[in-house]
Write a protein that holds these residues in place. Structure first.
Motif, mmCIF file in Angstrom:
data_model
loop_
_atom_site.group_PDB
_atom_site.id
_atom_site.type_symbol
_atom_site.label_atom_id
_atom_site.label_comp_id
_atom_site.label_asym_id
_atom_site.label_seq_id
_atom_site.Cartn_x
_atom_site.Cartn_y
_atom_site.Cartn_z
ATOM 1 N N LEU A 192 0.826 -1.204 0.000
ATOM 2 C CA LEU A 192 0.000 0.000 0.000
ATOM 3 C C LEU A 192 0.864 1.259 0.000
ATOM 4 C CD1 LEU A 192 -2.849 -0.889 2.550
ATOM 5 C CD2 LEU A 192 -3.050 -0.654 0.077
ATOM 6 N N GLY A 193 1.996 1.197 0.718
ATOM 7 C CA GLY A 193 2.876 2.358 0.778
ATOM 8 C C GLY A 193 3.531 2.695 -0.544
ATOM 9 N N SER A 194 3.519 1.752 -1.494
ATOM 10 C CA SER A 194 4.156 1.990 -2.791
ATOM 11 C C SER A 194 3.148 2.300 -3.897
ATOM 12 C CB SER A 194 4.980 0.759 -3.197
ATOM 13 O OG SER A 194 4.132 -0.360 -3.425
ATOM 14 N N LEU A 195 1.860 2.325 -3.560
ATOM 15 C CA LEU A 195 0.843 2.559 -4.584
ATOM 16 C C LEU A 195 0.707 4.047 -4.897
ATOM 17 C CD1 LEU A 195 -1.946 0.036 -3.508
ATOM 18 C CD2 LEU A 195 -0.014 -0.304 -5.050
ATOM 19 N N GLU A 196 0.041 4.319 -5.994
ATOM 20 C CA GLU A 196 -0.114 5.694 -6.476
ATOM 21 C C GLU A 196 -1.466 6.251 -6.053
ATOM 22 O OE1 GLU A 196 -0.430 8.121 -10.735
ATOM 23 O OE2 GLU A 196 0.271 6.041 -10.681
ATOM 24 N N LEU A 197 -1.444 7.426 -5.468
ATOM 25 C CA LEU A 197 -2.677 8.076 -5.045
ATOM 26 C C LEU A 197 -3.520 8.447 -6.264
ATOM 27 C CD1 LEU A 197 -4.298 9.261 -2.647
ATOM 28 C CD2 LEU A 197 -3.068 11.411 -3.008
ATOM 29 N N GLY A 198 -4.797 8.082 -6.239
ATOM 30 C CA GLY A 198 -5.696 8.388 -7.345
ATOM 31 C C GLY A 198 -5.832 7.267 -8.356
#
Length: 425
Positions: A192-198
């Motif tokens: 989750l910490g490496s995912l892209e916002l939006g």
């Protein structure tokens, strides 16, 4: 990293050239740690020289993680148009969802002790989140009302990132009780910490444990999922900042009809006079609720609340487990810029008086009651303890010694008698 794509082993002589002679012990210690973690392996070449290479399994996994290759989906799988329905939610909506859910949790923690009536503010705190707060000893239920603890007050004063991680650590401690895999939980959190916002991501590659986590994390505002049947989910800013030092929810505030003045709150909003009168330039219900834990609030205006620090209000806070040091720290942290020009920001007489009131409140108080102990099993202890707590007669408990203290014994004794009779039949 230099060894990750090397076709052959890395000579020890070349590695030694990277280190100063004075750092030899640090190098040997680092090599020993990497060897114990099965990351690095050493071997003797044909010419008897020493060389190092990465363990093949670790090397392969790290390559896939960096490249996004393989089938493990380290960085998630972006949702296809068919899965997302061709529509993508905006970042503003995700921020609003995260803010509403997270601040609902904070308000739930402080509202009971602050005297806010249930339903006075819209809060969507699920039973799983409430269980998590109780498991972390951040709140305790007293006569059906949640009361913030000393640890909970410290939690509320932290930055949002620290709050999220503290709650996730409690979650990790509970995964075995929930029948979940610790490895999969940790893997999903780091993903989750490496995912892209939006960006929306597919749930098709998630394990049953991770699908269960989606529901739990959505209730906390860390991810957004429209429904349990949805084939996609969105990470919110609470998730994408898990592994960074960026602010998780800049300008956060409980949703109110008024427009919150985030800038004013960020730089400090509390003024305290030497006569213990307090003025807070805020319309945040969370801040008002926190202040009411140790302040006798008297007036509220659109962007201002006023009150007074009194002996009774500080005693009430001390009885709830809040210390004078925490009160002073909170008032100092959020002191108005004009007060910050002084050193210390708070009047010394006010700080001394808060400490004195705490000492007075910590004097020994005699409580008449009954000590329950010598239970036959842990299950019996938990059963009777839960009954006493539900009745509201529990005063003190010690789980390690399997004993607790109650103010009234009649109903508990009757309960034990009925259990004994039912076993004898």
């Amino acid at each position: 990293m230099a060894m990750l794509y090397m076709p052959s082993s890395f000579p020890a002589a070349d590695l030694e050239a990277w280190f100063k002679p004075s750092a030899r012990s640090a190098r040997e210690q680092a090599l020993s740690i990497l060897d114990r973690l099965h990351i690095l392996a050493s071997k003797r070449e044909d010419d008897r020289s020493l060389s190092y290479s990465l363990i093949p399994g670790f090397q392969r996994s790290l390559r896939q993680a960096i490249e996004g290759s393989g089938t493990h989906r380290t960085f998630g799988v972006p949702a296809s148009k068919a899965e997302s329905g061709g529509k993508r939610l905006g970042i503003e909506f995700l921020d609003q969802h995260a803010r509403q859910q997270w601040e609902g949790i904070l308000f739930f923690m402080v509202s009971g002790a602050a005297g806010f009536q249930p339903g006075s503010v819209r809060m969507d705190v699920g039973p799983g989140t409430k269980k998590l707060l109780h498991a972390g000893d951040l709140v305790r239920t007293v006569h059906g009302t949640p009361k913030i603890t000393k640890e909970g007050f410290s939690f509320v004063l932290q930055e949002t990132n620290a709050q999220v991680w503290n709650l996730l650590i409690v979650y990790l401690k509970m995964v075995n009780d929930l029948g979940m895999s610790e490895t999969e939980v940790l893997s999903f959190l780091f993903m989750l910490g490496s995912l892209e916002l939006g960006q929306d991501y597919s749930t098709s590659t998630l394990s049953p444990t991770q699908l269960q986590m989606l529901d739990d994390l959505s209730a906390m505002g860390i991810v957004y999922r429209s429904s349990k049947e949805s084939r996609t989910f969105y990470p919110t800013r609470l998730a994408t900042t898990l592994t960074s030092d960026s602010g998780a929810l800049p300008g956060s505030d409980i949703a109110t009809s008024e427009k919150p003045d985030h800038k004013a709150q960020k730089k400090g909003f509390i003024i305290i006079e030497t006569n213990y009168r307090l003025y807070a330039y805020t319309n945040s219900l969370i801040q008002i609720a926190i202040l009411s834990l140790f302040t006798k609030l008297q007036h509220r205006f659109p962007n201002l609340v006023s009150g007074k620090l009194t002996k009774e209000s500080v005693h009430r806070a001390v009885q709830a487990g809040i210390t004078s040091a925490q009160i002073i720290s909170y008032l100092t942290t959020y002191a108005h810029p004009q007060m910050q020009k002084s050193n210390p920001p708070l009047p010394p007489t006010v700080m001394d008086q808060i400490r004195l009131w705490e000492y007075e409140g910590e004097r020994v108080e005699v409580t008449t009651g009954y000590l329950m102990r010598e239970f036959g099993s842990e299950a019996e202890y938990r059963d009777v303890l839960g009954y006493a707590e539900a009745l509201g007669v529990l005063v003190w408990k010690n789980d390690a010694s399997r004993c607790f203290f109650i103010s009234h014994v009649e109903q508990v004794a009757g309960y034990l008698k009925k259990k004994k009779e039912s076993k004898g039949r």
